[in-house]
Design a protein around this motif. Structure first.
Motif, PDB file in Angstrom:
ATOM      1  N   CYS A  56       0.700  -1.116   0.049  1.00 14.09           N
ATOM      2  CA  CYS A  56      -0.070   0.085   0.096  1.00 14.09           C
ATOM      3  C   CYS A  56       0.849   1.352   0.053  1.00 14.09           C
ATOM      4  N   CYS A 107      -2.794  -5.173   1.992  1.00 10.59           N
ATOM      5  CA  CYS A 107      -1.369  -4.715   1.933  1.00 10.59           C
ATOM      6  C   CYS A 107      -0.239  -5.712   2.486  1.00 10.59           C
ATOM      7  N   GLU A 162       1.756  -5.192   5.425  1.00 12.48           N
ATOM      8  CA  GLU A 162       1.223  -5.093   6.628  1.00 12.48           C
ATOM      9  C   GLU A 162       0.541  -6.391   6.925  1.00 12.48           C
ATOM     10  N   CYS A 210       2.957   2.159   2.810  1.00 15.60           N
ATOM     11  CA  CYS A 210       4.377   1.391   3.078  1.00 15.60           C
ATOM     12  C   CYS A 210       5.174   1.476   1.894  1.00 15.60           C
TER      13      CYS A 210
HETATM   14 ZN   LIG Z   1       0.829  -1.012   3.718  1.00 16.40          ZN
END
Ligand SMILES: [Zn+2]
Length: 236
Positions: free
Chosen positions: A155, A209, A212, A158
């Motif tokens: 994402c 993501c 994550e 990040c």
């Molecule tokens: Zn992310």
């Protein structure tokens, strides 16, 4: 494993779970180019094929180069197709695979025309327009309605990049432009890919993501790591 079907066309997206690789590559690393044990990768690929009820010798992988080239394949091959980041087939039972760990796996389904495709789009692939090239290849082969699955990818929060990289991608794919929460230059690869899927009837975004969500491999998070896969095929 995430699975999605449109008629006789099928998509699967693997996770880290269920394989035999260890250490940085644990568990279901499907890549033969990242330093993992070849025997472990081969076993992981057999397990993926088994989980999808596909013969293991019906897969086609790519030797991905972050470019814009697309190959049309008519049968499975033991060796990956070199130098491409997009694959298209009209051959039922042939499973096209894309390997990722933050880049976007894009799976395209055209069951009416009997066509499927897979593409690998990181920032270089977005800039090289591999997704439009893959769609154009499908159209040239007679695809009408296309359904796209945009798989898990990093994402924007990040995915900080240099201002130069962001500008290079923005020039081709304006939707990629993003910032991190801290205001640093970033890229939204999934938004970029969605923008490049103009004319595609339905876009299904698997909005996880990779950096994550610990279910997936992430190069940005872990450095040396494995790759998960997006796979697409037509029923035989
Ligand atoms: Zn992310």
């Amino acid at each position: 494993v995430y699975q999605f079907d449109v008629g006789r066309a099928h998509v699967a997206i693997s996770t880290r779970a269920g394989g035999v690789s260890v250490g940085s590559f644990a568990e279901l690393d499907l890549a033969d180019h990242v330093g993992d044990e070849p025997a472990a990768v081969a076993e992981n690929r057999r397990r993926l094929a088994g989980a999808l009820d596909l013969p293991g010798d019906r897969f086609v992988w790519m030797r991905q180069v972050h470019g814009g080239a697309v190959a049309v394949v008519t049968g499975a091959s033991a060796e990956p197709v070199a130098g491409v980041d997009g694959l298209v087939t009209g051959r039922p039972g042939v499973a096209l695979g894309v390997l990722v760990a933050d880049c976007v796996p894009v799976l395209l389904l055209c069951p009416d025309a009997g066509l499927v495709a897979a593409a690998h789009a990181g920032w270089r692939g977005v800039a090289a327009e591999v997704v439009p090239a893959t769609v154009a290849t499908l159209r040239a082969l007679g695809a009408g309605d296309i359904t796209a699955v945009v798989g898990p990818a990093i994402c924007p929060n990040c995915y900080e990049v240099s201002a130069e990289v962001r500008e290079a991608v923005r020039a081709v794919a304006p939707a990629a432009t993003a910032n991190t929460a801290a205001g640093r230059p970033a890229l939204d690869l999934r938004a970029a890919v969605r923008g490049q899927l103009a004319g595609v009837v339905e876009v299904v975004d698997v909005a996880s993501c990779t950096a994550e969500d610990a279910r997936y491999f992430s190069h940005r998070r872990d450095g040396v790591t494995g790759r998960f896969a997006g796979v697409v095929w037509l029923d035989r």
